[in-house]
Scaffold this active site. Sequence first.
Site, PDB file in Angstrom:
ATOM      1  N   LYS A  35      11.723 -50.386  17.443  1.00  0.00           N
ATOM      2  CA  LYS A  35      12.991 -51.126  17.268  1.00  0.00           C
ATOM      3  C   LYS A  35      13.429 -51.737  18.591  1.00  0.00           C
ATOM      4  O   LYS A  35      13.747 -52.920  18.672  1.00  0.00           O
ATOM      5  CB  LYS A  35      14.077 -50.196  16.765  1.00  0.00           C
ATOM      6  CG  LYS A  35      15.497 -50.770  16.874  1.00  0.00           C
ATOM      7  CD  LYS A  35      16.574 -49.826  16.413  1.00  0.00           C
ATOM      8  CE  LYS A  35      17.033 -48.827  17.418  1.00  0.00           C
ATOM      9  NZ  LYS A  35      18.017 -49.290  18.400  1.00  0.00           N
ATOM     10  N   ASN A  36      13.406 -50.933  19.664  1.00  0.00           N
ATOM     11  CA  ASN A  36      13.971 -51.408  20.936  1.00  0.00           C
ATOM     12  C   ASN A  36      13.043 -52.357  21.681  1.00  0.00           C
ATOM     13  O   ASN A  36      13.447 -52.961  22.667  1.00  0.00           O
ATOM     14  CB  ASN A  36      14.365 -50.219  21.818  1.00  0.00           C
ATOM     15  CG  ASN A  36      15.581 -49.504  21.239  1.00  0.00           C
ATOM     16  OD1 ASN A  36      16.224 -50.032  20.325  1.00  0.00           O
ATOM     17  ND2 ASN A  36      15.876 -48.332  21.745  1.00  0.00           N
ATOM     18  N   CYS A  86      30.465 -48.654  21.444  1.00  0.00           N
ATOM     19  CA  CYS A  86      29.979 -48.044  20.207  1.00  0.00           C
ATOM     20  C   CYS A  86      30.242 -46.544  20.319  1.00  0.00           C
ATOM     21  O   CYS A  86      30.834 -46.071  21.289  1.00  0.00           O
ATOM     22  CB  CYS A  86      28.492 -48.345  20.016  1.00  0.00           C
ATOM     23  SG  CYS A  86      27.461 -47.403  21.121  1.00  0.00           S
ATOM     24  N   ARG A  98      29.627 -49.058  26.797  1.00  0.00           N
ATOM     25  CA  ARG A  98      28.487 -49.988  26.854  1.00  0.00           C
ATOM     26  C   ARG A  98      28.848 -51.335  27.513  1.00  0.00           C
ATOM     27  O   ARG A  98      28.804 -52.388  26.904  1.00  0.00           O
ATOM     28  CB  ARG A  98      27.933 -50.229  25.445  1.00  0.00           C
ATOM     29  CG  ARG A  98      27.685 -49.013  24.595  1.00  0.00           C
ATOM     30  CD  ARG A  98      26.517 -48.160  25.045  1.00  0.00           C
ATOM     31  NE  ARG A  98      25.229 -48.792  24.898  1.00  0.00           N
ATOM     32  CZ  ARG A  98      24.490 -48.765  23.798  1.00  0.00           C
ATOM     33  NH1 ARG A  98      24.961 -48.202  22.728  1.00  0.00           N
ATOM     34  NH2 ARG A  98      23.303 -49.333  23.768  1.00  0.00           N
ATOM     35  N   ASP A 136      17.460 -41.307  24.378  1.00  0.00           N
ATOM     36  CA  ASP A 136      17.340 -41.456  22.918  1.00  0.00           C
ATOM     37  C   ASP A 136      16.629 -40.276  22.271  1.00  0.00           C
ATOM     38  O   ASP A 136      16.558 -40.209  21.047  1.00  0.00           O
ATOM     39  CB  ASP A 136      16.581 -42.743  22.572  1.00  0.00           C
ATOM     40  CG  ASP A 136      17.379 -43.973  22.924  1.00  0.00           C
ATOM     41  OD1 ASP A 136      16.825 -45.077  22.904  1.00  0.00           O
ATOM     42  OD2 ASP A 136      18.578 -43.822  23.250  1.00  0.00           O
ATOM     43  N   ARG A 179      19.216 -48.034  10.650  1.00  0.00           N
ATOM     44  CA  ARG A 179      19.124 -48.996  11.743  1.00  0.00           C
ATOM     45  C   ARG A 179      17.886 -48.752  12.600  1.00  0.00           C
ATOM     46  O   ARG A 179      17.400 -49.651  13.261  1.00  0.00           O
ATOM     47  CB  ARG A 179      20.375 -48.891  12.632  1.00  0.00           C
ATOM     48  CG  ARG A 179      21.675 -49.202  11.902  1.00  0.00           C
ATOM     49  CD  ARG A 179      22.827 -49.243  12.852  1.00  0.00           C
ATOM     50  NE  ARG A 179      22.486 -50.063  13.999  1.00  0.00           N
ATOM     51  CZ  ARG A 179      22.985 -49.892  15.229  1.00  0.00           C
ATOM     52  NH1 ARG A 179      23.862 -48.935  15.442  1.00  0.00           N
ATOM     53  NH2 ARG A 179      22.625 -50.679  16.217  1.00  0.00           N
TER      54      ARG A 179
HETATM   55  C1  EPZ Z   1      18.973 -49.597  25.530  1.00  0.00           C
HETATM   56  O1  EPZ Z   1      20.376 -49.772  25.473  1.00  0.00           O
HETATM   57  C2  EPZ Z   1      18.572 -49.067  24.167  1.00  0.00           C
HETATM   58  N1  EPZ Z   1      18.909 -50.038  23.137  1.00  0.00           N
HETATM   59  C3  EPZ Z   1      19.292 -47.751  23.896  1.00  0.00           C
HETATM   60  O2  EPZ Z   1      18.801 -47.242  22.647  1.00  0.00           O
HETATM   61  C4  EPZ Z   1      18.921 -46.756  24.993  1.00  0.00           C
HETATM   62  O3  EPZ Z   1      19.642 -45.555  24.791  1.00  0.00           O
HETATM   63  C5  EPZ Z   1      19.275 -47.347  26.371  1.00  0.00           C
HETATM   64  O4  EPZ Z   1      18.621 -48.629  26.532  1.00  0.00           O
HETATM   65  C6  EPZ Z   1      18.841 -46.446  27.521  1.00  0.00           C
HETATM   66  O5  EPZ Z   1      17.470 -46.223  27.457  1.00  0.00           O
HETATM   67  C7  EPZ Z   1      18.089 -51.096  22.942  1.00  0.00           C
HETATM   68  O6  EPZ Z   1      17.087 -51.260  23.613  1.00  0.00           O
HETATM   69  C8  EPZ Z   1      18.482 -52.051  21.856  1.00  0.00           C
HETATM   70  P1  EPZ Z   1      21.298 -49.588  29.351  1.00  0.00           P
HETATM   71  P2  EPZ Z   1      21.121 -50.562  26.680  1.00  0.00           P
HETATM   72  O7  EPZ Z   1      21.792 -50.935  29.688  1.00  0.00           O
HETATM   73  O8  EPZ Z   1      20.253 -51.626  27.198  1.00  0.00           O
HETATM   74  C9  EPZ Z   1      25.232 -48.723  31.825  1.00  0.00           C
HETATM   75  C10 EPZ Z   1      18.948 -46.348  20.485  1.00  0.00           C
HETATM   76  O9  EPZ Z   1      19.356 -45.245  20.079  1.00  0.00           O
HETATM   77  N2  EPZ Z   1      25.367 -50.179  31.886  1.00  0.00           N
HETATM   78  O10 EPZ Z   1      19.984 -49.133  29.903  1.00  0.00           O
HETATM   79  O11 EPZ Z   1      22.488 -50.931  26.216  1.00  0.00           O
HETATM   80  C11 EPZ Z   1      25.428 -48.185  30.418  1.00  0.00           C
HETATM   81  O12 EPZ Z   1      26.805 -47.979  30.143  1.00  0.00           O
HETATM   82  C12 EPZ Z   1      19.724 -47.099  21.549  1.00  0.00           C
HETATM   83  O13 EPZ Z   1      17.893 -46.904  20.083  1.00  0.00           O
HETATM   84  C13 EPZ Z   1      26.356 -50.734  32.695  1.00  0.00           C
HETATM   85  O14 EPZ Z   1      27.119 -50.027  33.344  1.00  0.00           O
HETATM   86  O15 EPZ Z   1      21.250 -49.408  27.773  1.00  0.00           O
HETATM   87  C14 EPZ Z   1      24.656 -46.898  30.445  1.00  0.00           C
HETATM   88  O16 EPZ Z   1      25.465 -45.899  31.032  1.00  0.00           O
HETATM   89  C15 EPZ Z   1      21.014 -46.382  21.933  1.00  0.00           C
HETATM   90  N3  EPZ Z   1      26.490 -52.090  32.746  1.00  0.00           N
HETATM   91  C16 EPZ Z   1      23.490 -47.193  31.392  1.00  0.00           C
HETATM   92  O17 EPZ Z   1      23.882 -48.365  32.134  1.00  0.00           O
HETATM   93  C17 EPZ Z   1      25.645 -52.919  32.053  1.00  0.00           C
HETATM   94  O18 EPZ Z   1      25.788 -54.156  32.162  1.00  0.00           O
HETATM   95  C18 EPZ Z   1      22.184 -47.505  30.692  1.00  0.00           C
HETATM   96  O19 EPZ Z   1      22.440 -48.521  29.728  1.00  0.00           O
HETATM   97  C19 EPZ Z   1      24.656 -52.346  31.233  1.00  0.00           C
HETATM   98  C20 EPZ Z   1      24.530 -50.978  31.173  1.00  0.00           C
END
Ligand code: EPZ
Length: 427
Positions: free
Chosen positions: A22-23, A123, A128, A313, A405
């Site tokens: 998915k990701n 969410c 996020r 995850d 999802r």
């Molecule tokens: C991706 O989300 C995945 N989703 C998530 O999977 C996964 O948990 C996450 O990466 C971490 O591995 C998809 O790929 C669609 P991040 P993403 O940006 O990209 C902070 C699932 O269950 N952050 O790596 O949104 C954020 O708050 C989902 O399949 C900022 O501060 O995650 C978090 O604490 C859930 N500013 C950390 O970074 C930003 O601009 C990591 O988030 C972006 C992120």
Amino acid sequence: MDKLIIRGGNRLSGTIPISGAKNAALTLIPCALLTEEPLTLRNLPRLADIDGFQHLMTQFGVSTEIHGKRPEEFGRVVTFEASRLTSSIAPYDLVRKMRASILVLGPLLARAGEATVSMPGGCAIGNRPIDLHLKALEAFGAQIELTQGYVKAMQPDGGLPGGDFDFPVVSVGATENALMAAVLANDTCRLFNAAREPEIVDLCNLLVAMGAEIEGIGTSDITIHPVKRLHGATYRVMPDRIEAGSYACAAAITGGDVRLEGARADEMQATTRALQSMGVHVEEDAKGMQITTNGSLKPIDLTTAPYPGLATDMQAQLMSLLCKAEGKSVLKETIFENRFMHVPELSRMGADIATEGRTAIVTGPVDLTGAEVMATDLRASMSLVIAALAAEGETQVRRIYHLDRGYERLEEKLQLVGADIERVGDD
Ligand code: EPZ
């Protein structure tokens, strides 16, 4: 709304086919915006989020064609064609349903010179933010405006100048948006402390297949050299390492013996190591992995981290398994601020879990009992299914649209290995 009814106690045995990730799919699909030629993706999982993203793409004038895979098979082949974009606006009513929609920002900016995307909002697992997405694009020379809940990104006349960006925090989505914006920039773009998840590697491999020039794939320092245009491609989505890890936990909690067909062991080392430390036997081969458990489970301490650390995850699913371990386990969630939503529901099934901020202490082994439980977010929902498979009696999991999802035909896959599970309409 549907619900799942699970009667626990069956030892899982047999083979589960692992679907496309998915990701990975959610960042590969928007790459179709980067070229006027067709992009064909194979092994696309049949998931609500993928359907949602396909619908979003039609907003920009992208045509999508699903090639005839018989419905009883898993996955499908879809061709996306963005020969002419009719819009570069991603509206609120679509983005709010699926926050991964923010991943159209980079490619729309690169192709159309501008993009207007509704801010995704938070969410269940956290607020996020998308500040790192925006800072990376600004570092490449984009102009960003936030207005009325929308992000408007514009590039100067003549195209995106290019530049460097050093991520203060590792971000998967921000790395993906930056990569998709950079491939058509006027000059070299460099990313430091970029995410190294296998899904990022899959994205880079697709972009290279479309004609991009990228160095440092799979490392935290990535350099993207300018190319004038990208061409179409046919590409197979990588297998879903989180789906595979989830079913490994399901097999292990039932003392089962299950083959995960198509799983790529080398992308799941942290999960595999955690399972092996608990006493689960994991055998890897070129086409998948065998999960065997024939004895007690040992407690372990786990901390989530960016890849190659333990995937956040996988935290909820491993927590369910640790309820059956003989002793205390400490789980630390370092990525998201609210990712213990499964704890109260697991406790209603008899789990003994104490949480303090981002730390959870799981005491086992407990006898889990079936209960009516509520899914709250994708991976929390899977942790309830895993617990239910080992629980005494019947468990009803409601609001399983969360599961749909991220897990393709979950009940069918679990039925393949002998689980007593059925999907019924929720009265
Ligand atoms: C991706 O989300 C995945 N989703 C998530 O999977 C996964 O948990 C996450 O990466 C971490 O591995 C998809 O790929 C669609 P991040 P993403 O940006 O990209 C902070 C699932 O269950 N952050 O790596 O949104 C954020 O708050 C989902 O399949 C900022 O501060 O995650 C978090 O604490 C859930 N500013 C950390 O970074 C930003 O601009 C990591 O988030 C972006 C992120």
